[in-house]
Write a protein that holds these residues in place. Structure first.
Motif, PDB file in Angstrom:
ATOM      1  N   ALA A 354       0.828  -1.206   0.000  1.00 58.39           N
ATOM      2  CA  ALA A 354       0.000   0.000   0.000  1.00 58.39           C
ATOM      3  C   ALA A 354       0.862   1.255   0.000  1.00 58.39           C
ATOM      4  O   ALA A 354       0.631   2.190  -0.787  1.00 58.39           O
ATOM      5  N   ARG A 355       1.877   1.290   0.857  1.00 58.54           N
ATOM      6  CA  ARG A 355       2.721   2.488   0.957  1.00 58.54           C
ATOM      7  C   ARG A 355       3.560   2.716  -0.290  1.00 58.54           C
ATOM      8  O   ARG A 355       3.703   3.848  -0.750  1.00 58.54           O
ATOM      9  N   SER A 356       4.149   1.646  -0.806  1.00 56.17           N
ATOM     10  CA  SER A 356       5.110   1.806  -1.894  1.00 56.17           C
ATOM     11  C   SER A 356       4.466   1.863  -3.267  1.00 56.17           C
ATOM     12  O   SER A 356       4.937   2.590  -4.149  1.00 56.17           O
ATOM     13  N   LEU A 357       3.396   1.079  -3.477  1.00 56.74           N
ATOM     14  CA  LEU A 357       2.760   1.059  -4.792  1.00 56.74           C
ATOM     15  C   LEU A 357       1.507   1.933  -4.852  1.00 56.74           C
ATOM     16  O   LEU A 357       1.056   2.290  -5.947  1.00 56.74           O
ATOM     17  N   GLY A 358       0.935   2.243  -3.703  1.00 52.62           N
ATOM     18  CA  GLY A 358      -0.264   3.081  -3.689  1.00 52.62           C
ATOM     19  C   GLY A 358      -1.458   2.432  -4.352  1.00 52.62           C
ATOM     20  O   GLY A 358      -2.276   3.114  -4.983  1.00 52.62           O
ATOM     21  N   VAL A 359      -1.570   1.100  -4.218  1.00 56.70           N
ATOM     22  CA  VAL A 359      -2.673   0.371  -4.858  1.00 56.70           C
ATOM     23  C   VAL A 359      -3.527  -0.300  -3.790  1.00 56.70           C
ATOM     24  O   VAL A 359      -3.061  -0.546  -2.677  1.00 56.70           O
ATOM     25  N   PRO A 360      -4.773  -0.619  -4.117  1.00 54.53           N
ATOM     26  CA  PRO A 360      -5.616  -1.334  -3.152  1.00 54.53           C
ATOM     27  C   PRO A 360      -5.028  -2.696  -2.805  1.00 54.53           C
ATOM     28  O   PRO A 360      -4.486  -3.397  -3.670  1.00 54.53           O
ATOM     29  N   VAL A 361      -5.156  -3.071  -1.540  1.00 53.28           N
ATOM     30  CA  VAL A 361      -4.654  -4.350  -1.054  1.00 53.28           C
ATOM     31  C   VAL A 361      -5.773  -5.034  -0.267  1.00 53.28           C
ATOM     32  O   VAL A 361      -6.333  -4.446   0.663  1.00 53.28           O
ATOM     33  N   VAL A 362      -6.082  -6.278  -0.647  1.00 49.76           N
ATOM     34  CA  VAL A 362      -7.111  -7.047   0.046  1.00 49.76           C
ATOM     35  C   VAL A 362      -6.441  -8.201   0.784  1.00 49.76           C
ATOM     36  O   VAL A 362      -5.705  -8.986   0.184  1.00 49.76           O
ATOM     37  N   MET A 363      -6.686  -8.292   2.086  1.00 50.14           N
ATOM     38  CA  MET A 363      -6.151  -9.385   2.899  1.00 50.14           C
ATOM     39  C   MET A 363      -7.257 -10.394   3.180  1.00 50.14           C
ATOM     40  O   MET A 363      -8.410 -10.011   3.410  1.00 50.14           O
ATOM     41  N   THR A 364      -6.895 -11.679   3.161  1.00 45.73           N
ATOM     42  CA  THR A 364      -7.870 -12.708   3.533  1.00 45.73           C
ATOM     43  C   THR A 364      -7.270 -13.645   4.571  1.00 45.73           C
ATOM     44  O   THR A 364      -6.051 -13.815   4.641  1.00 45.73           O
ATOM     45  N   ASP A 365      -8.167 -14.245   5.372  1.00 47.33           N
ATOM     46  CA  ASP A 365      -7.752 -15.295   6.301  1.00 47.33           C
ATOM     47  C   ASP A 365      -8.971 -16.144   6.628  1.00 47.33           C
ATOM     48  O   ASP A 365     -10.063 -15.909   6.097  1.00 47.33           O
ATOM     49  N   LEU A 366      -8.781 -17.097   7.530  1.00 47.26           N
ATOM     50  CA  LEU A 366      -9.794 -18.120   7.750  1.00 47.26           C
ATOM     51  C   LEU A 366     -11.034 -17.609   8.468  1.00 47.26           C
ATOM     52  O   LEU A 366     -12.125 -18.147   8.284  1.00 47.26           O
ATOM     53  N   ASP A 367     -10.876 -16.588   9.329  1.00 48.50           N
ATOM     54  CA  ASP A 367     -12.037 -16.100  10.078  1.00 48.50           C
ATOM     55  C   ASP A 367     -11.939 -14.594  10.264  1.00 48.50           C
ATOM     56  O   ASP A 367     -10.893 -13.978  10.049  1.00 48.50           O
ATOM     57  N   GLU A 368     -13.039 -14.010  10.679  1.00 48.35           N
ATOM     58  CA  GLU A 368     -13.136 -12.550  10.818  1.00 48.35           C
ATOM     59  C   GLU A 368     -12.144 -12.023  11.849  1.00 48.35           C
ATOM     60  O   GLU A 368     -11.589 -10.935  11.696  1.00 48.35           O
ATOM     61  N   GLU A 369     -11.942 -12.784  12.926  1.00 50.31           N
ATOM     62  CA  GLU A 369     -11.048 -12.320  13.984  1.00 50.31           C
ATOM     63  C   GLU A 369      -9.627 -12.125  13.454  1.00 50.31           C
ATOM     64  O   GLU A 369      -8.987 -11.105  13.728  1.00 50.31           O
ATOM     65  N   ARG A 370      -9.149 -13.087  12.679  1.00 46.22           N
ATOM     66  CA  ARG A 370      -7.790 -12.969  12.141  1.00 46.22           C
ATOM     67  C   ARG A 370      -7.697 -11.836  11.127  1.00 46.22           C
ATOM     68  O   ARG A 370      -6.703 -11.101  11.091  1.00 46.22           O
ATOM     69  N   VAL A 371      -8.711 -11.728  10.297  1.00 44.82           N
ATOM     70  CA  VAL A 371      -8.713 -10.641   9.310  1.00 44.82           C
ATOM     71  C   VAL A 371      -8.696  -9.285  10.012  1.00 44.82           C
ATOM     72  O   VAL A 371      -7.925  -8.386   9.650  1.00 44.82           O
ATOM     73  N   ALA A 372      -9.543  -9.133  11.006  1.00 45.24           N
ATOM     74  CA  ALA A 372      -9.609  -7.860  11.736  1.00 45.24           C
ATOM     75  C   ALA A 372      -8.279  -7.547  12.410  1.00 45.24           C
ATOM     76  O   ALA A 372      -7.842  -6.389  12.436  1.00 45.24           O
ATOM     77  N   LYS A 373      -7.636  -8.568  12.926  1.00 44.52           N
ATOM     78  CA  LYS A 373      -6.346  -8.357  13.577  1.00 44.52           C
ATOM     79  C   LYS A 373      -5.296  -7.892  12.566  1.00 44.52           C
ATOM     80  O   LYS A 373      -4.506  -6.985  12.845  1.00 44.52           O
ATOM     81  N   GLY A 374      -5.298  -8.505  11.380  1.00 42.82           N
ATOM     82  CA  GLY A 374      -4.331  -8.120  10.354  1.00 42.82           C
ATOM     83  C   GLY A 374      -4.545  -6.707   9.860  1.00 42.82           C
ATOM     84  O   GLY A 374      -3.601  -5.904   9.777  1.00 42.82           O
ATOM     85  N   VAL A 375      -5.793  -6.376   9.523  1.00 46.42           N
ATOM     86  CA  VAL A 375      -6.093  -5.021   9.056  1.00 46.42           C
ATOM     87  C   VAL A 375      -5.832  -4.018  10.177  1.00 46.42           C
ATOM     88  O   VAL A 375      -5.310  -2.917   9.946  1.00 46.42           O
ATOM     89  N   GLY A 376      -6.171  -4.398  11.400  1.00 48.08           N
ATOM     90  CA  GLY A 376      -5.907  -3.519  12.542  1.00 48.08           C
ATOM     91  C   GLY A 376      -4.432  -3.231  12.717  1.00 48.08           C
ATOM     92  O   GLY A 376      -4.044  -2.103  13.061  1.00 48.08           O
ATOM     93  N   TYR A 377      -3.606  -4.243  12.503  1.00 47.68           N
ATOM     94  CA  TYR A 377      -2.148  -4.043  12.584  1.00 47.68           C
ATOM     95  C   TYR A 377      -1.704  -2.992  11.572  1.00 47.68           C
ATOM     96  O   TYR A 377      -0.947  -2.069  11.903  1.00 47.68           O
TER      97      TYR A 377
END
Length: 708
Positions: A354-377
């Motif tokens: 995101a910082r270097s390319l300035g493009v949208p980035v979508v993260m996925t994981d097995l459950d909402e809790e992990r996804v929220a933790k990653g995006v929160g980080y």
């Protein structure tokens, strides 16, 4: 005298000119002659001082001395072109220096020019407007007063990092300005700590600069400040330097211990620098400069310095033109990125894209809790950048909007690149790629961040294995420069070119690696750590083994183990053992550490220092017939194992050339510049000839040329 070989032409010097402009200072303070250092290039080619540039500076200062004596000017100021003050000596001609006398002349010429600035009969000012290193810093120190712009990104005396020392006055001027402890932080501690640079605020806090000014109107404010100094309206206050012999010696002794801990005394420049700072307490300028001349004369003729320059050249030049990269025109545009996983590594990757390319980035994981933790980080890291004023509020909001998360991979449908950063298990990664391939477009590149597994096998079950490429990042992702780019057997040129283009966009040093177990850095580190562990498990004390390899890696092996993580280290060693057999040792002690859930060999004491964990000590292998080797024998064993592996990697075509091994170990594992990475060290100590029957690099490439 006859010459048996034709001497190659010296590289053309990019000459830093020194034009002078008379400035009428405000408030009737008089005329200041402003010297601007400018090599005629933009900020990507910083000002340096070669022979012609130093001669030009000397001529300019001689002319200003005559004008000052005639009363035409009341002050002299020195500044740089936009964004750059000066970054020191032009080192490109050093490989052509074949005699000590030539080296001494280089030192003497710089000293003469800088002493001329010191001796001008009017007050002198250095207006440090941009990056300043080495001789650029020493030129600033030669002035009576210094201002520094708050926008200066890097200020350093990095010479000991290369195997040299500050030899144009730095070892005398700096301690006599700020005291030995602060000076040795700049001369010794920072360079030997992965070449740490000072920021502008630190330059002012240490007392190197007299005032810190905002960058927007830096030159105008500097001239106004200089006028105040001349008129008496501004009083410059400096901390008195403590010249107590005992205190001065204590600071030097402390620095000497740092040098020994970092280099084991194998980098002569750093030890010599400590001695010059020690002598600076009582030495006259003439004595100090003469001592620096002699030191430079000696050090320029060492293999350590030549290896440091070789390493510098790799990082500055070879890194910009990756060997084995396809035509960049083949690369596909990347306008959206998918990241499979939301753990720490995946989250770091999402932020970097995101910082270097300035493009949208979508993260996925097995459950909402992990996804929220990653995006929160990611969002928390952006908030940290905002708090440090490294991004604006608008930029922070923009970056946060770019990074989103989902438990579904449907968001990858319009992605141009998807990178996986999941558990290091082949079956898991194959399943992930199969799921991603069912969603993405036919042109989407699939990248894996695997640190050791086969790219070919990972892609083997896909309909389009030609679109898979390895992009192995190093942790921490934002800090470590290296990106290993690994094609599988069926990876096509467009995919590979896209991998290199993405790496360049992320400002990484890209190195092409063959698809073989653990690639470049982890394979060589695995052999190094394996042989070290074998020696320790056989009965050699850790302290002895550490002394043997001190100065090779940026930290002792078991400290590195704690940083990497025992489980990751064990996985790497097991992978390498399966691939290559018994020459890669899998330590039973390491297995016990992982099984016990320990974080490493060391624990922290009450003062925050690493000490052996007694519980881990109890897990150590206890051989029936322990073999305790000497420091020399351990070094021979470990370096011999590394040399053997280097030879095998070159014969297998893992890299394009030995220089890529050195570039990888420097940028991916923090191996020392003054060792040239690893190959020049192995050549220098005769290990390659002993193990491989030959030097890997010719004489003169990373060593002093052999003259007839």
């Amino acid at each position: 005298m006859t010459t048996t070989t034709e001497t190659p032409a010296l590289p053309a010097e990019v000459v830093t000119r020194t034009p002078v402009q008379d400035v009428a200072l405000p408030g009737g303070a008089g005329t200041l002659a402003l010297v601007t250092l400018d090599n005629g290039k933009d900020h990507t080619r910083p000002n340096t001082f070669g022979p012609e540039g130093i001669a030009g500076l000397q001529a300019t200062l001689d002319g200003l001395r005559a004008r000052a004596e005639a009363g035409e000017i009341q002050a002299v100021g020195v500044t740089g072109k936009p964004f750059i003050f000066a970054v020191g000596a032009d080192l490109s001609g050093i490989p052509y220096v074949t005699e000590r006398g030539q080296a001494v002349e280089i030192a003497q010429a710089g000293h003469r020019a800088f002493a001329t600035l010191m001796d001008l009969p009017v007050p002198t000012f250095a207006f440090v407007n941009g990056a300043a290193m080495g001789g650029g810093v020493e030129l600033a120190l030669s002035a009576d007063y210094r201002t520094v712009s708050g926008g200066v990104p890097a200020f350093a005396l990095p010479e000991t990092f290369l195997g040299l020392l500050p030899g144009w006055g730095g070892c005398w001027l700096l301690p006599n300005l700020v005291g030995p402890e602060a000076a040795l932080k700049v001369v010794i501690e920072n360079p030997l700590s992965q070449n740490r640079m000072l920021k502008a605020k630190e330059v002012a806090e240490l007392g190197i600069a007299d005032v810190l000014l905002e960058p927007a109107d830096f030159l105008e404010d500097s001239l106004r400040w200089a006028a105040g100094v001349l008129s008496g309206a501004v009083t410059v206050e400096r901390r008195e330097v403590d010249r107590d012999e005992e205190a001065w010696e204590a600071a030097c002794a402390k620095a000497g211990k740092v040098v020994l801990a970092k280099t084991a005394g194998r980098a002569p420049g750093a030890l010599r620098a400590v001695e010059l700072v020690r002598a600076a307490r009582t030495a006259t300028r003439e004595e100090a400069f003469a001592a620096e001349d002699e030191a430079l004369g000696d050090l320029i003729m060492t293999d350590e310095l030549r290896a440091g320059l070789y390493a510098f050249d790799l990082v500055q030049k070879r890194a910009k033109r990756p060997a084995g990269a396809p035509d960049k025109a083949l690369a596909r545009p990347v306008t959206k990125v998918g990241v499979v996983g939301a753990g720490l590594m995946a989250s770091q990757l999402a932020l970097l894209f995101a910082r270097s390319l300035g493009v949208p980035v979508v993260m996925t994981d097995l459950d909402e809790e992990r996804v929220a933790k990653g995006v929160g980080y990611v969002h928390a890291e952006i908030d940290g950048l905002l708090a440090k004023r490294r991004v604006s509020p608008d930029k922070a909001s923009f970056l946060k909007r770019l990074v989103t998360g989902s438990t579904s991979k449907d968001g990858f449908a319009d992605a141009d690149l998807v990178i996986e950063a999941v558990f290091e298990e082949m079956s898991v990664k194959q399943q992930v790629f199969a799921e991603v391939e069912a969603v993405v477009s036919p042109e989407c590149v699939l990248a894996t961040n695997t640190s050791s597994l086969s790219i070919t096998e990972m892609a083997s079950r896909l309909q389009h294995p030609e679109r898979v490429v390895g992009l192995h990042f190093f942790n921490p992702v934002a800090v470590m420069p290296l990106l290993e780019v690994i094609p599988g057997e069926r990876t096509d040129e467009a995919t590979l070119a896209t991998g290199f283009a993405v790496g360049k966009g992320l400002k990484k040093t890209c190195i092409r690696s063959k698809d073989s177990a653990s690639f470049v850095v982890n394979r060589l580190l695995g052999r190094f750590m394996g042989e070290y562990s074998r020696v320790v498990d056989e009965g050699t004390p850790v302290a002895v083994a550490d002394r043997a390899v001190a100065g090779l890696a940026p930290m002792p092996p078991f400290v590195l183990l704690g940083l990497v993580g025992p489980a990751i280290a064990l996985h790497n060693s097991e992978t390498l053992h399966r691939a290559f057999g018994d020459r890669f040792f899998v330590s039973p002690t390491l297995r016990r550490i992982v099984e016990a859930g320990k974080g490493g060999y060391y624990a922290m004491d009450e003062r925050g220092r690493p000490v052996p964990d007694p519980e881990v000590e109890a897990m150590r292998e206890q051989p029936d017939s322990p073999v305790e080797l000497s420091v020399e024998d351990v070094r021979a064993r470990v370096l011999g194992a590394i040399a053997e592996e280097v030879g095998m990697m070159l014969s297998e075509g893992v890299v394009q050339a030995p220089m890529d091994i050195d570039l990888a170990m420097i940028t991916g594992a923090g191996f020392q510049f003054w060792n040239g990475g690893i190959v020049p060290l192995l050549d220098r100590e005769g290990v390659t000839e002993r193990v491989l029957g030959r030097r890997v690099l010719p004489h003169g490439v990373a060593s002093v040329p052999v003259t007839a």
